[in-house]
Scaffold this active site. Sequence first.
Site, PDB file in Angstrom:
ATOM      1  N   ARG A   1      19.838  29.913 -44.396  1.00  0.00           N
ATOM      2  CA  ARG A   1      20.739  29.824 -45.566  1.00  0.00           C
ATOM      3  C   ARG A   1      20.009  30.285 -46.832  1.00  0.00           C
ATOM      4  NH1 ARG A   1      23.529  25.437 -48.901  1.00  0.00           N
ATOM      5  NH2 ARG A   1      25.726  26.006 -48.960  1.00  0.00           N
TER       6      ARG A   1
ATOM      7  N   CYS B   1      23.774  13.823 -45.642  1.00  0.00           N
ATOM      8  CA  CYS B   1      24.412  14.991 -45.039  1.00  0.00           C
ATOM      9  C   CYS B   1      23.317  15.956 -44.605  1.00  0.00           C
ATOM     10  CB  CYS B   1      25.339  15.658 -46.059  1.00  0.00           C
ATOM     11  SG  CYS B   1      26.147  17.162 -45.477  1.00  0.00           S
TER      12      CYS B   1
ATOM     13  N   TRP C   1      23.818  13.726 -50.476  1.00  0.00           N
ATOM     14  CA  TRP C   1      22.453  14.245 -50.313  1.00  0.00           C
ATOM     15  C   TRP C   1      22.427  15.134 -49.083  1.00  0.00           C
ATOM     16  CZ3 TRP C   1      17.675  11.701 -52.499  1.00  0.00           C
ATOM     17  CH2 TRP C   1      16.497  12.257 -51.992  1.00  0.00           C
ATOM     18  N   ASP C   2      22.345  16.428 -49.296  1.00  0.00           N
ATOM     19  CA  ASP C   2      22.471  17.389 -48.199  1.00  0.00           C
ATOM     20  C   ASP C   2      21.098  17.926 -47.781  1.00  0.00           C
ATOM     21  OD1 ASP C   2      23.748  18.949 -46.307  1.00  0.00           O
ATOM     22  OD2 ASP C   2      25.126  19.872 -47.729  1.00  0.00           O
ATOM     23  N   MET C   3      21.046  18.540 -46.604  1.00  0.00           N
ATOM     24  CA  MET C   3      19.821  19.176 -46.085  1.00  0.00           C
ATOM     25  C   MET C   3      20.265  20.230 -45.076  1.00  0.00           C
ATOM     26  SD  MET C   3      17.448  19.522 -43.498  1.00  0.00           S
ATOM     27  CE  MET C   3      17.295  18.183 -42.339  1.00  0.00           C
ATOM     28  N   ASN C   4      20.160  21.502 -45.444  1.00  0.00           N
ATOM     29  CA  ASN C   4      20.791  22.573 -44.676  1.00  0.00           C
ATOM     30  C   ASN C   4      19.823  23.543 -44.009  1.00  0.00           C
ATOM     31  OD1 ASN C   4      23.645  22.053 -45.023  1.00  0.00           O
ATOM     32  ND2 ASN C   4      23.314  22.462 -47.188  1.00  0.00           N
TER      33      ASN C   4
ATOM     34  N   ASP D   1       0.853  -1.191   0.000  1.00  0.00           N
ATOM     35  CA  ASP D   1       0.000   0.000   0.000  1.00  0.00           C
ATOM     36  C   ASP D   1       0.887   1.239   0.000  1.00  0.00           C
ATOM     37  OD1 ASP D   1      -1.872   1.954   0.295  1.00  0.00           O
ATOM     38  OD2 ASP D   1      -2.860   1.071   2.046  1.00  0.00           O
TER      39      ASP D   1
ATOM     40  N   ASP E   1      30.706  19.443 -55.662  1.00  0.00           N
ATOM     41  CA  ASP E   1      29.790  19.869 -54.605  1.00  0.00           C
ATOM     42  C   ASP E   1      28.870  20.983 -55.113  1.00  0.00           C
ATOM     43  OD1 ASP E   1      28.945  20.894 -51.737  1.00  0.00           O
ATOM     44  OD2 ASP E   1      30.118  19.075 -51.382  1.00  0.00           O
TER      45      ASP E   1
ATOM     46  N   ASP F   1      30.485  19.198 -40.732  1.00  0.00           N
ATOM     47  CA  ASP F   1      31.095  20.234 -41.568  1.00  0.00           C
ATOM     48  C   ASP F   1      32.411  20.730 -40.974  1.00  0.00           C
ATOM     49  OD1 ASP F   1      29.241  20.228 -43.591  1.00  0.00           O
ATOM     50  OD2 ASP F   1      28.128  21.967 -42.867  1.00  0.00           O
TER      51      ASP F   1
END
Length: 736
Positions: free
Chosen positions: A445, A528, A479-482, A55, A368, A550
């Site tokens: 960016r 990336c 394959w980037d993504m910023n 309890d 690039d 980076d």
Amino acid sequence: MNRAITYEPEERIFHIAGKTFSYILQIYREGYLAHIHWGRKIRSYNGTKGLRFMDRGFSPNPDPEDRTFSLDTLPQEYPAYGNTDFRVPAFRVEFPDGSTVTDLRYKGHAIFAGKKALEGLPALYAEEGDHVETLEVTMEDTLLPLRVVLSYTVFKDHDVLTRSARIVNGSGETLKLLDALSVNVDFRKDGFDMLQFSGAHIRERHLVRRSLEMGQTSIESRRGASSHQQNPFLVLVEKGTTETQGEAYGINLVYSGNFIGQAEVDQFHTTRVSMGINPFEFSWMLEPGEAFQTPEAVLAYSGEGLGALSRTLHKAYRQRLARGRFRDKERPVLVNNWEATYFDFDQEKIYEIAKMAASTGIELMVLDDGWFGKRDDDRRALGDWTVNGEKLQGGLDALARRVRDEGVQFGLWFEPEMVSEDSDLYRDHPDWCIHVPSRNRSTGRSQLVLDLTRKEVRENVVEQVRRILAGAPITYVKWDMNRHMTEVHSLSQPPDRQKETAHRYMLGLYEMMEVLTGEFPHILFESCSGGGGRFDPGMLHYMPQTWTSDDTDAVERLKIQYGTSMAYPAVSMGAHVSEVPNHQVHRTTSMKMRGDVAMAGNLGYELDITKSSEADLEAIREQVSFYKGIRGLVQFGDLYRLASPFEGNETAWMFVSEDKRAACVFWYKVLGAPQEPFRNLRLEGLEEGADYTVTASGGEMPPLRAGGDELMGVGIPLPMLEGDFKSCAFLLEAKA
């Protein structure tokens, strides 16, 4: 074959057995699913950790006749909210009447060989001959036909357990899912430390260790990506656990979007740890008959310290997460033009870099950012995936063939998820980005995020990328993504489904990656996100390596690569030698140290090799030649961390072949010091009874011969290297 999953009907006990761990569940009382044990493997469970109750004041009781039993004190497998448990839930649903109380009870189970794929989501997979078994436990609400199917798959050969949940609306009404975590474990003790891997852009995955105190400790991302700031991986460790001793419990989410990982120590000194999709700004409308699948979580246990935990995850990720022809293939040494030229190049400059690279033994030239549209800076042209004719007058195909004629492969950079406001795509389709129509569209960016929840957007991007990849002899894609997500809103969804947008984005992204990697199996894809902003198991399922950060400074990379290695294998890490002074921290380090750091991953170069001195060119030739000799060891061997950059001035790690007959050791010293002592570096992972020849790659010390027991018990003498930023690599070969 011994069964990896057994069920004892009399005690209603499930026992899941890996090579080194046991995971035990019990159906308790009127169908509650309780967690009994996760940890050191036991032959059989005989009630030594039976559930006990008393309890407890202010812990309410589902059964008014039994004041000792409360869900608030029950170690649960998948806790819901509102029915006497006040701890953080794994599962929460809102009913049409606005209530959020559920009462999940055991309904049935199935045990079968193999593993089902998760629809639309990355996951570990089984191959023919694997010892893989799955347990599915079906829980159902006591009021409505709402089911939760808990899935447990043990990869016995790889010694990991995966967990996920499938939530099925069997009712005739629309339900709103509010929380849907992938894993929950209730430990009946506290006193843990938690390891997390945190940082920022160009400072990713630094190891942070903190003691769990009473209350909640969490890591999370609300950025629409797994993020540079936190990684969807945590480890609970016993006090005193080190690389080589102590117990460690690792949980890693196979997902690339918003997540939460959390540990809660409660009033009774028990610890609840859970992980899954972040409930912040998440909900999912579950229509009658529909199901929601949570991402998969990977669980790994070690009773022999953090090093063994990492090696378990490394092997599983190399062999049963990564896919395709590059999974077991050595990765090429590359040169990337980004830090060499940024946006200022033409086809002759790229060709000259490739031609010079060929003379050093480099195998791949990567073009690039800046090759497409009117892309002369980072303010324009994302979304316009057509060749920039002013820079590449002959087109990509002609350039790629010229490069290939020099004996060098050709690779290309993309950022398919983004769009610039100054682009033809945006001018034609300004509604195709994620945005709230009535509000300002903030940029990062100078770019916006495309709305991948929309089929027409995905199809447009895939077709543009497909046309480029099919039009030239390209063998590598970065394959980037910023940019992370803000103003998260989709025109494809009605108001009551807007909180589905972030997850639907990830499902759309995974679909695109599945299509493109499937159509171009000869291309090595590297993911990336500003470097390491999406370094997670979800991405590794589609792209077997990731640009680690980076930040290419050799000193900073010691911490980044060390922290990353806690979960992710060296073969997944892109690591480059760059120019000095370094472009991120403006430090000048030796070519030797830069090379030795980069060789602990997938070696590459990111500098204008056409301007390199003859001395640097000769150093590059030597590095490339040396790396090709150890590439198989680094990329597919067992990693042992010997000295931590988070604990001192020196870092060391080593890679050992599966048969323990060969090894490569890297040792790094950041700052010189006066009157340094003579010291030895103890090695690990060798065969005790074997005799090894040890050679310093740069001749920093004479060769020596010693037994594996001596090298692990006494160590190798470290050379006295004067000055800052020094390193040494040692090769070990067992004598026949």
